[in-house]
Design a protein around this motif. Structure first.
Motif, PDB file in Angstrom:
ATOM      1  N   PHE A   1     -13.105 -16.666  -1.592  1.00 27.09           N
ATOM      2  CA  PHE A   1     -11.810 -16.699  -2.264  1.00 27.09           C
ATOM      3  C   PHE A   1     -10.839 -15.817  -1.491  1.00 27.09           C
ATOM      4  CE2 PHE A   1     -14.422 -17.859  -6.005  1.00 27.09           C
ATOM      5  CZ  PHE A   1     -13.716 -18.975  -6.432  1.00 27.09           C
ATOM      6  N   PHE A   2      -9.577 -16.172  -1.545  1.00 29.73           N
ATOM      7  CA  PHE A   2      -8.544 -15.375  -0.885  1.00 29.73           C
ATOM      8  C   PHE A   2      -8.033 -14.346  -1.900  1.00 29.73           C
ATOM      9  CE2 PHE A   2      -4.315 -14.495   0.861  1.00 29.73           C
ATOM     10  CZ  PHE A   2      -4.656 -14.248   2.188  1.00 29.73           C
ATOM     11  N   VAL A   3      -8.156 -13.075  -1.557  1.00 29.30           N
ATOM     12  CA  VAL A   3      -7.865 -11.999  -2.501  1.00 29.30           C
ATOM     13  C   VAL A   3      -6.732 -11.117  -1.990  1.00 29.30           C
ATOM     14  CG1 VAL A   3      -8.801  -9.958  -3.663  1.00 29.30           C
ATOM     15  CG2 VAL A   3     -10.249 -11.972  -3.311  1.00 29.30           C
ATOM     16  N   LYS A   4      -5.799 -10.817  -2.865  1.00 29.57           N
ATOM     17  CA  LYS A   4      -4.747  -9.831  -2.573  1.00 29.57           C
ATOM     18  C   LYS A   4      -5.144  -8.541  -3.284  1.00 29.57           C
ATOM     19  CE  LYS A   4       0.111  -8.671  -3.122  1.00 29.57           C
ATOM     20  NZ  LYS A   4      -0.198  -7.311  -3.603  1.00 29.57           N
ATOM     21  N   PHE A   5      -5.259  -7.464  -2.505  1.00 26.01           N
ATOM     22  CA  PHE A   5      -5.690  -6.190  -3.064  1.00 26.01           C
ATOM     23  C   PHE A   5      -4.497  -5.385  -3.558  1.00 26.01           C
ATOM     24  CE2 PHE A   5      -9.221  -7.407  -0.383  1.00 26.01           C
ATOM     25  CZ  PHE A   5     -10.303  -7.116  -1.193  1.00 26.01           C
ATOM     26  N   PHE A   6      -4.597  -4.870  -4.777  1.00 26.77           N
ATOM     27  CA  PHE A   6      -3.524  -4.087  -5.368  1.00 26.77           C
ATOM     28  C   PHE A   6      -3.406  -2.719  -4.691  1.00 26.77           C
ATOM     29  CE2 PHE A   6      -4.557  -6.852  -9.059  1.00 26.77           C
ATOM     30  CZ  PHE A   6      -3.306  -7.436  -9.195  1.00 26.77           C
ATOM     31  N   GLY A   7      -2.175  -2.242  -4.601  1.00 27.35           N
ATOM     32  CA  GLY A   7      -1.926  -0.915  -4.066  1.00 27.35           C
ATOM     33  C   GLY A   7      -1.979  -0.839  -2.557  1.00 27.35           C
ATOM     34  N   THR A   8      -2.204  -1.969  -1.882  1.00 25.06           N
ATOM     35  CA  THR A   8      -2.239  -2.007  -0.422  1.00 25.06           C
ATOM     36  C   THR A   8      -1.500  -3.260   0.032  1.00 25.06           C
ATOM     37  OG1 THR A   8      -4.197  -3.387  -0.140  1.00 25.06           O
ATOM     38  CG2 THR A   8      -4.574  -1.048  -0.571  1.00 25.06           C
ATOM     39  N   GLU A   9      -1.407  -3.417   1.336  1.00 25.83           N
ATOM     40  CA  GLU A   9      -0.821  -4.640   1.899  1.00 25.83           C
ATOM     41  C   GLU A   9      -1.930  -5.570   2.394  1.00 25.83           C
ATOM     42  OE1 GLU A   9       2.349  -5.462   1.745  1.00 25.83           O
ATOM     43  OE2 GLU A   9       2.650  -3.605   0.651  1.00 25.83           O
ATOM     44  N   ASP A  10      -3.158  -5.348   1.940  1.00 21.60           N
ATOM     45  CA  ASP A  10      -4.288  -6.116   2.441  1.00 21.60           C
ATOM     46  C   ASP A  10      -4.475  -7.424   1.691  1.00 21.60           C
ATOM     47  OD1 ASP A  10      -4.961  -4.247   4.318  1.00 21.60           O
ATOM     48  OD2 ASP A  10      -6.250  -3.128   2.964  1.00 21.60           O
ATOM     49  N   HIS A  11      -4.754  -8.474   2.455  1.00 23.54           N
ATOM     50  CA  HIS A  11      -5.179  -9.757   1.914  1.00 23.54           C
ATOM     51  C   HIS A  11      -6.397 -10.164   2.723  1.00 23.54           C
ATOM     52  CE1 HIS A  11      -0.869  -9.468   1.219  1.00 23.54           C
ATOM     53  NE2 HIS A  11      -0.944 -10.408   0.300  1.00 23.54           N
ATOM     54  N   ALA A  12      -7.355 -10.841   2.123  1.00 23.49           N
ATOM     55  CA  ALA A  12      -8.544 -11.201   2.894  1.00 23.49           C
ATOM     56  C   ALA A  12      -9.320 -12.305   2.214  1.00 23.49           C
ATOM     57  CB  ALA A  12      -9.434  -9.984   3.092  1.00 23.49           C
ATOM     58  N   TRP A  13     -10.046 -13.069   3.038  1.00 20.08           N
ATOM     59  CA  TRP A  13     -11.043 -13.987   2.503  1.00 20.08           C
ATOM     60  C   TRP A  13     -12.278 -13.166   2.175  1.00 20.08           C
ATOM     61  CZ3 TRP A  13      -9.908 -18.710   1.077  1.00 20.08           C
ATOM     62  CH2 TRP A  13      -8.889 -19.417   1.715  1.00 20.08           C
ATOM     63  N   ILE A  14     -12.783 -13.253   0.961  1.00 17.92           N
ATOM     64  CA  ILE A  14     -13.943 -12.483   0.531  1.00 17.92           C
ATOM     65  C   ILE A  14     -15.018 -13.436  -0.001  1.00 17.92           C
ATOM     66  CG2 ILE A  14     -14.770 -10.613  -0.945  1.00 17.92           C
ATOM     67  CD1 ILE A  14     -12.698  -9.655   0.975  1.00 17.92           C
ATOM     68  N   LYS A  15     -16.264 -13.222   0.435  1.00 18.46           N
ATOM     69  CA  LYS A  15     -17.364 -14.029  -0.080  1.00 18.46           C
ATOM     70  C   LYS A  15     -17.498 -13.868  -1.592  1.00 18.46           C
ATOM     71  CE  LYS A  15     -20.519 -14.004   3.888  1.00 18.46           C
ATOM     72  NZ  LYS A  15     -21.843 -13.539   4.353  1.00 18.46           N
ATOM     73  N   VAL A  16     -17.939 -14.927  -2.239  1.00 20.24           N
ATOM     74  CA  VAL A  16     -18.134 -14.888  -3.691  1.00 20.24           C
ATOM     75  C   VAL A  16     -19.115 -13.787  -4.075  1.00 20.24           C
ATOM     76  CG1 VAL A  16     -19.061 -16.165  -5.664  1.00 20.24           C
ATOM     77  CG2 VAL A  16     -17.565 -17.313  -4.040  1.00 20.24           C
TER      78      VAL A  16
ATOM     79  N   TRP B   1     -12.584  -2.596  -4.430  1.00 22.75           N
ATOM     80  CA  TRP B   1     -11.148  -2.398  -4.646  1.00 22.75           C
ATOM     81  C   TRP B   1     -10.621  -3.485  -5.563  1.00 22.75           C
ATOM     82  CZ3 TRP B   1      -9.153   1.864  -2.213  1.00 22.75           C
ATOM     83  CH2 TRP B   1      -7.778   2.065  -2.336  1.00 22.75           C
ATOM     84  N   PRO B   2      -9.731  -3.139  -6.491  1.00 20.22           N
ATOM     85  CA  PRO B   2      -9.210  -4.162  -7.407  1.00 20.22           C
ATOM     86  C   PRO B   2      -8.254  -5.114  -6.708  1.00 20.22           C
ATOM     87  CG  PRO B   2      -8.100  -2.063  -7.781  1.00 20.22           C
ATOM     88  CD  PRO B   2      -9.190  -1.792  -6.783  1.00 20.22           C
ATOM     89  N   GLY B   3      -8.419  -6.392  -6.992  1.00 18.23           N
ATOM     90  CA  GLY B   3      -7.551  -7.388  -6.383  1.00 18.23           C
ATOM     91  C   GLY B   3      -7.408  -8.602  -7.282  1.00 18.23           C
ATOM     92  N   LYS B   4      -6.664  -9.556  -6.800  1.00 18.89           N
ATOM     93  CA  LYS B   4      -6.433 -10.789  -7.561  1.00 18.89           C
ATOM     94  C   LYS B   4      -6.647 -11.986  -6.654  1.00 18.89           C
ATOM     95  CE  LYS B   4      -2.885 -13.410 -10.017  1.00 18.89           C
ATOM     96  NZ  LYS B   4      -1.457 -13.502 -10.366  1.00 18.89           N
ATOM     97  N   ILE B   5      -7.333 -12.993  -7.158  1.00 17.42           N
ATOM     98  CA  ILE B   5      -7.528 -14.224  -6.395  1.00 17.42           C
ATOM     99  C   ILE B   5      -6.223 -15.004  -6.388  1.00 17.42           C
ATOM    100  CG2 ILE B   5      -8.776 -16.411  -6.312  1.00 17.42           C
ATOM    101  CD1 ILE B   5     -11.134 -15.010  -7.638  1.00 17.42           C
ATOM    102  N   VAL B   6      -5.715 -15.297  -5.196  1.00 13.66           N
ATOM    103  CA  VAL B   6      -4.436 -15.989  -5.050  1.00 13.66           C
ATOM    104  C   VAL B   6      -4.586 -17.129  -4.045  1.00 13.66           C
ATOM    105  CG1 VAL B   6      -3.106 -13.889  -5.555  1.00 13.66           C
ATOM    106  CG2 VAL B   6      -3.670 -14.439  -3.191  1.00 13.66           C
ATOM    107  N   ASN B   7      -3.568 -17.968  -3.962  1.00 11.24           N
ATOM    108  CA  ASN B   7      -3.544 -19.024  -2.957  1.00 11.24           C
ATOM    109  C   ASN B   7      -3.270 -18.421  -1.589  1.00 11.24           C
ATOM    110  OD1 ASN B   7      -4.067 -21.457  -4.355  1.00 11.24           O
ATOM    111  ND2 ASN B   7      -2.026 -21.385  -5.269  1.00 11.24           N
TER     112      ASN B   7
END
Length: 534
Positions: free
Chosen positions: A42-57, A22-28
């Motif tokens: 990295f902490f990623v905010k996923f576009f088009g959803t309300e999901d945020h998550a820590w994701i392994k590199v 899913w497309p997202g952006k690395i954010v603080n």
């Protein structure tokens, strides 16, 4: 694949649990959210959803480098709409970048002019300061001069500046709190994009992305331990490894009620080819728009699909669907597969299995434990029994619709287990309603009772949600009251068939029957509360 350096602000393709890339952006991350231990995330905010998550590199890939690959793989309507939205956003972002670049050039020119004037002014002040210092040396002794010099050096620095001079940063070491959190800002242009992506290949050896991520807006419970019972074979529906490759078999689905609608939606999201039918045809329209095909009758769906699922309300509806005019049985031919997800009694499901198999078909019962919200979230618990090979063929479908699936052996076992589960749930709900009404009539605060329960061993999402329904007077159905009463009735009959007492379920059943008499059948099961206040 060579390691790719990622930075704050980068656009990426990320894996969140069982969902596709899913497309997202690395954010603080939020200040109060701790970084998981272990591998770099990295902490990623996923576009088009309300999901945020820590994701392994290892579960992140640069967005731009893989964009063309994703567009070739996906042709869905929502995916294309998302791509169009990205292009529109990029046009606006490019305009802002050009304006920002022009403003930066003007600012640089102004700064250069200001610095030149500043240098001239500084030179004049330095000359004047030198003259003053010469006069001061003449009027004071050498010892006094040294004392004055030390005093001047100390006095020129504030306590804050002295503290900074002595800080770890001054000595070249970053503060502990900032370690691993300071990420260089990227110049990557932001884009907005949503969509599902199938067939995405991750690096070899990567199999469990969900172990490191911490979902913020979704409460994802993952079954990570095998059951200790030798009579039950548990199969985790890959909420852990997150990689779902949809089966190439054609899927049919009959029944688009509270549970069926969520199930079909998730099957489509995960890339399955689905043909739908519902007694009320209008309910199919939304899924047709999302890419499903329309079947005119249950028989047509079964005859054109490899595996057909059904989820209807009760034993009568389940039998009518199979044995009625243009029913499932008319479409069964050797090799055709039928999976009944309805909550019914063991006798009913055994009868259906016999007629399906007699026509050369394959049969699996797979009732689900959950509610409308869990169905929508793809977090149901699936209890299956019957044809083990068919159970395995349904793997990608079960992964899409549920968090965990269990294979319980021969036909009838899943029906019995499901009735026992719902008997416990229905009895518990009646007890909750009884406790809240008793608190009210004895002058106790119902909210305080809920707060106390939520701090104790009974605390659960189910308890909190159902109590909130009662306190707010909101009985919008998440699990119909009439269906939990039906399950209690069937569970009591199951007990009678083996001469086992079920007095608690019997008492709860009577309360639900009273609630039905008060026209609460089509409300949520928590409306059983009204049986106590009327």
């Amino acid at each position: 694949m060579a390691a790719v350096s990622l930075r704050l602000g980068d656009l990426v393709w990320g894996k969140l649990g069982r969902y596709p890339p899913w497309p997202g952006k690395i954010v603080n991350p939020p200040k109060d959210l701790k970084k998981p231990r272990g591998k770099k995330c990295f902490f990623v905010k996923f576009f088009g959803t309300e999901d945020h998550a820590w994701i392994k590199v290892e579960q992140l890939k640069p967005y731009h480098a893989h964009k063309e690959e994703m567009i070739k793989i996906n042709k869905g309507k929502r995916f294309q709409q998302a791509v169009d939205a990205v292009e529109e956003f990029l046009k606006k972002a490019k305009g802002k970048d050009q304006a920002s670049s022009h403003n930066s050039s003007e600012e640089k020119n102004r700064r250069n002019s200001s610095e030149e004037r500043g240098k001239q002014s500084a030179g004049e002040e330095k000359r004047k300061a030198g003259l003053s210092e010469g006069k001061l040396k003449k009027s004071t002794g050498e010892g006094k001069k040294r004392a004055s010099s030390v005093s001047s050096e100390r006095g020129s620095k504030s306590p804050l500046k002295r503290a900074l001079d002595q800080s770890p940063r001054k000595r070249g070491r970053p503060p502990k709190d900032e370690k691993d959190l300071t990420i260089p800002e990227s110049t990557t242009v932001k884009r907005v994009m949503t969509g599902t992506v199938a067939g995405f290949k991750w690096p070899p050896g990567v199999s469990e992305p969900a172990v490191c991520y911490q979902a913020i807006t979704k409460k994802l419970k993952v079954c990570e331990e095998e059951t200790g019972s030798t009579s039950i074979q548990a199969a985790d529906s890959t909420a852990i490894n997150g990689s779902i490759t949809p089966t190439d078999k054609k899927i049919g689905f009959l029944g688009l009620g509270l549970m069926g609608s969520g199930i079909v939606s998730n099957l489509l999201k995960m890339g399955h080819t689905v043909t739908v039918w519902n007694r009320t045809a209008e309910k199919c329209d939304l899924f047709i728009q999302e890419g499903a095909r329309l079947g005119r009758t249950p028989a047509e769906v079964v005859s054109t699909c490899d595996i057909t699922f059904a989820c209807v309300s009760d034993p009568k509806a389940a039998k009518d669907l199979v044995l009625g005019p243009s029913g499932v049985l008319q479409g069964i031919r050797p090799g055709k597969c039928y999976v009944d997800m309805s909550t019914v009694d063991a006798d009913t499901v055994t009868e259906l299995a016999q007629v399906i198999v007699s026509r050369g078909g394959r049969f699996l019962e797979a009732p689900v434990s959950g509610n409308q919200q869990l169905s929508n979230d793809g977090m149901l618990v699936i209890l299956a029994a019957g044809d083990k090979g068919l159970y395995e063929d349904c793997s990608s479908c079960f992964q899409a619709m549920g968090k965990t699936s269990f294979f319980l052996g021969e036909v009838g076992n899943a029906a019995k287990m499901m009735l026992i589960v719902n008997m416990v749930q229905g009895s518990f709900m009646a007890t909750i309603a009884e406790g809240l009404t008793l608190a009210q009539v004895t002058g106790q605060s119902q909210q305080t009772l809920l707060d106390i329960l939520n701090q104790g061993q009974l605390a659960s999402i189910f308890l909190d949600q159902k109590c909130q329904n009662i306190l707010q007077g909101n009985f919008k159905p998440d699990f119909y009251l009439k269906y939990i009463q039906k399950d209690l009735r069937l569970a009591i009959a199951l007990g009678d068939s083996v001469n086992h007492p079920t007095p608690m379920a019997a008492a709860a059943n009577e309360v639900y029957k009273r609630a039905k008499a008060l026209d609460q059948s089509d409300n949520d099961m928590s409306a059983v509360y009204r049986a106590y206040i009327h």
